[in-house]
Design a protein around this motif. Structure first.
Motif, PDB file in Angstrom:
ATOM      1  N   ALA A 229       0.839  -1.183   0.000  1.00 29.38           N
ATOM      2  CA  ALA A 229       0.000   0.000   0.000  1.00 29.38           C
ATOM      3  C   ALA A 229       0.881   1.243   0.000  1.00 29.38           C
ATOM      4  CB  ALA A 229      -0.909   0.000   1.234  1.00 29.38           C
ATOM      5  N   THR A 230       0.653   2.105  -0.990  1.00 31.57           N
ATOM      6  CA  THR A 230       1.377   3.365  -1.065  1.00 31.57           C
ATOM      7  C   THR A 230       0.380   4.483  -1.266  1.00 31.57           C
ATOM      8  OG1 THR A 230       1.667   3.092  -3.453  1.00 31.57           O
ATOM      9  CG2 THR A 230       3.456   2.307  -2.029  1.00 31.57           C
ATOM     10  N   GLU A 231       0.747   5.648  -0.787  1.00 32.38           N
ATOM     11  CA  GLU A 231      -0.155   6.783  -0.904  1.00 32.38           C
ATOM     12  C   GLU A 231      -0.043   7.364  -2.306  1.00 32.38           C
ATOM     13  OE1 GLU A 231      -1.038  11.102   1.255  1.00 32.38           O
ATOM     14  OE2 GLU A 231       0.384   9.666   2.108  1.00 32.38           O
ATOM     15  N   SER A 232      -1.193   7.459  -2.996  1.00 34.74           N
ATOM     16  CA  SER A 232      -1.207   7.972  -4.352  1.00 34.74           C
ATOM     17  C   SER A 232      -1.024   9.476  -4.350  1.00 34.74           C
ATOM     18  CB  SER A 232      -2.534   7.625  -5.039  1.00 34.74           C
ATOM     19  OG  SER A 232      -2.682   6.230  -5.150  1.00 34.74           O
ATOM     20  N   THR A 233      -0.390   9.979  -5.402  1.00 32.81           N
ATOM     21  CA  THR A 233      -0.265  11.411  -5.588  1.00 32.81           C
ATOM     22  C   THR A 233      -0.771  11.758  -6.978  1.00 32.81           C
ATOM     23  OG1 THR A 233       1.989  11.194  -6.454  1.00 32.81           O
ATOM     24  CG2 THR A 233       1.741  11.547  -4.066  1.00 32.81           C
ATOM     25  N   GLY A 234      -1.146  13.008  -7.173  1.00 30.80           N
ATOM     26  CA  GLY A 234      -1.664  13.436  -8.454  1.00 30.80           C
ATOM     27  C   GLY A 234      -3.016  14.088  -8.279  1.00 30.80           C
ATOM     28  N   PRO A 235      -3.530  14.703  -9.343  1.00 24.03           N
ATOM     29  CA  PRO A 235      -4.789  15.446  -9.232  1.00 24.03           C
ATOM     30  C   PRO A 235      -5.997  14.591  -8.898  1.00 24.03           C
ATOM     31  CG  PRO A 235      -4.078  15.282 -11.523  1.00 24.03           C
ATOM     32  CD  PRO A 235      -2.941  14.815 -10.684  1.00 24.03           C
ATOM     33  N   LEU A 236      -5.929  13.282  -9.151  1.00 19.97           N
ATOM     34  CA  LEU A 236      -7.062  12.405  -8.847  1.00 19.97           C
ATOM     35  C   LEU A 236      -6.818  11.535  -7.619  1.00 19.97           C
ATOM     36  CD1 LEU A 236      -8.117  11.235 -12.434  1.00 19.97           C
ATOM     37  CD2 LEU A 236      -8.871  13.242 -11.126  1.00 19.97           C
ATOM     38  N   ALA A 237      -5.779  11.846  -6.849  1.00 23.38           N
ATOM     39  CA  ALA A 237      -5.495  11.088  -5.628  1.00 23.38           C
ATOM     40  C   ALA A 237      -6.698  11.143  -4.694  1.00 23.38           C
ATOM     41  CB  ALA A 237      -4.266  11.652  -4.930  1.00 23.38           C
ATOM     42  N   GLY A 238      -7.027  10.006  -4.103  1.00 21.40           N
ATOM     43  CA  GLY A 238      -8.157   9.926  -3.197  1.00 21.40           C
ATOM     44  C   GLY A 238      -9.456   9.554  -3.873  1.00 21.40           C
ATOM     45  N   THR A 239      -9.448   9.372  -5.186  1.00 27.04           N
ATOM     46  CA  THR A 239     -10.650   8.965  -5.908  1.00 27.04           C
ATOM     47  C   THR A 239     -10.523   7.515  -6.364  1.00 27.04           C
ATOM     48  OG1 THR A 239      -9.856   9.653  -8.095  1.00 27.04           O
ATOM     49  CG2 THR A 239     -10.966  11.317  -6.746  1.00 27.04           C
ATOM     50  N   THR A 240     -11.671   6.882  -6.566  1.00 28.72           N
ATOM     51  CA  THR A 240     -11.718   5.503  -7.053  1.00 28.72           C
ATOM     52  C   THR A 240     -12.573   5.447  -8.307  1.00 28.72           C
ATOM     53  OG1 THR A 240     -11.504   4.599  -4.813  1.00 28.72           O
ATOM     54  CG2 THR A 240     -12.378   3.126  -6.502  1.00 28.72           C
ATOM     55  N   VAL A 241     -12.041   4.823  -9.343  1.00 27.32           N
ATOM     56  CA  VAL A 241     -12.755   4.668 -10.611  1.00 27.32           C
ATOM     57  C   VAL A 241     -12.853   3.185 -10.935  1.00 27.32           C
ATOM     58  CG1 VAL A 241     -12.795   5.208 -13.075  1.00 27.32           C
ATOM     59  CG2 VAL A 241     -11.902   6.899 -11.443  1.00 27.32           C
ATOM     60  N   VAL A 242     -14.045   2.728 -11.311  1.00 26.68           N
ATOM     61  CA  VAL A 242     -14.236   1.359 -11.760  1.00 26.68           C
ATOM     62  C   VAL A 242     -14.371   1.362 -13.274  1.00 26.68           C
ATOM     63  CG1 VAL A 242     -15.852  -0.578 -11.812  1.00 26.68           C
ATOM     64  CG2 VAL A 242     -15.204   0.439  -9.640  1.00 26.68           C
ATOM     65  N   ILE A 243     -13.575   0.517 -13.930  1.00 25.68           N
ATOM     66  CA  ILE A 243     -13.629   0.344 -15.383  1.00 25.68           C
ATOM     67  C   ILE A 243     -14.161  -1.051 -15.674  1.00 25.68           C
ATOM     68  CG2 ILE A 243     -12.335   0.350 -17.534  1.00 25.68           C
ATOM     69  CD1 ILE A 243     -10.178   2.012 -16.097  1.00 25.68           C
ATOM     70  N   ASP A 244     -15.203  -1.099 -16.484  1.00 21.60           N
ATOM     71  CA  ASP A 244     -15.859  -2.359 -16.815  1.00 21.60           C
ATOM     72  C   ASP A 244     -15.662  -2.667 -18.299  1.00 21.60           C
ATOM     73  OD1 ASP A 244     -17.532  -4.566 -16.929  1.00 21.60           O
ATOM     74  OD2 ASP A 244     -19.367  -3.364 -17.074  1.00 21.60           O
TER      75      ASP A 244
END
Length: 296
Positions: A66-81
């Motif tokens: 587990a690593t802390e994400s960085t970037g403008p979308l850090a903290g968001t979750t996206v599901v791709i189907d």
């Protein structure tokens, strides 16, 4: 009104398939003459579709710390189907099973469309989805895929929707290419229409997600809006279980018409698929950033 709840800790980047190999339902269509395409009918894929049978290890979550994400979308979750699956053609009994889709019972999945040259939709969906995952992860988002390769069967619409719901996704997108009349060109975005008790809480944010993805996709790929289906590249539907059963903002991308020779040439081009993935990532990013601004 249903409330989205995020899972504790870090969401897995590729969701596991259930042992029963439940199956997927798509909005994609087969050629049906000049009329409205039928979502349940599609040709079987050719064995020469060039599908990628091995999952790209990036984003698999296997052995990752587990690593802390960085970037403008850090903290968001996206599901791709990624729509359909490479093994569906050999599992006709399974994919024809009727499931509850929020508006009644419907066949669990279809095989998907293909180009005249045999490039299958399921291979296109898988390839673009991996590229989209990489683009979103580069921006700091946590990404969950609903299937882990392109050689299995399913999962079913109920499981695909559940993956997004359980992940507490901030946005979800189902990646497809259409199979409409050969004279028709262009892409369109499908969003959930309002269905009491199902989509009444996600219809509006899904509409905004659809608008952002449409704009970015059009700008980034140069692809025209569909001239044979939908209106101005947007379609609201209440017959798709993948949308009806979602508790999170979700849309379907139909990136082009595989039955049209001009669209098919784009869809089969890896460079175009990369542009398509980056464009969708930009649209999702716009939606997520706009949501953060409103909350702030």
């Amino acid at each position: 009104m249903r409330t989205k709840t995020a899972l504790p800790g870090k969401a897995p980047r590729i969701a596991p398939l259930v042992a029963a190999a439940v199956l997927a339902l798509s909005a994609c269509t087969a050629v049906s003459g000049g009329g409205t395409p039928d979502p349940s009918a599609a040709p079987a894929p050719s064995a020469s579709d060039g599908s990628d049978a091995t999952a790209d290890e990036r984003g698999s979550g296997a052995g990752d710390e587990a690593t802390e994400s960085t970037g403008p979308l850090a903290g968001t979750t996206v599901v791709i189907d990624p729509g359909h699956n490479g093994g569906n053609a050999d599992a006709s009994e399974e994919i024809s099973e009727l499931v509850e889709a929020g508006h009644g019972r419907k066949a669990c999945d279809t095989v998907g469309a293909e180009t005249a040259d045999g490039y299958s939709e399921h291979a296109f969906n898988w390839d673009v989805s991996k590229r989209l995952r990489d683009s979103l992860e580069d921006e700091g988002a946590e990404v969950v895929l609903t299937r882990e390769d392109n050689e299995g069967v399913g999962p079913c619409i109920t499981e695909r929707a559940a993956i997004g719901n359980e992940a507490g996704a901030d946005a979800a997108i189902s990646v497809h290419a259409d199979g409409g009349p050969s004279s028709g060109r262009g892409f369109h975005i499908i969003r959930p229409g309002e269905l009491d008790g199902y989509t009444d809480d996600i219809a509006e944010p899904s509409r905004r997600l659809a608008l952002d993805v449409r704009s970015a996709f059009e700008e980034g790929t140069g692809q025209q809006r569909a001239d044979y289906i939908a209106e101005d590249g947007l379609d609201a539907r209440t017959d798709l279980g993948g949308l009806n059963l979602s508790d999170v903002p979700k849309v379907f991308l139909e990136a082009g018409n595989m039955s049209n020779s001009a669209d098919a040439a784009d869809l089969a081009d890896p460079e175009w698929r990369q542009k398509a993935a980056e464009s969708v990532a930009e649209g999702i990013g716009r939606f997520l950033r706009e949501g953060e601004e409103k909350e702030g």
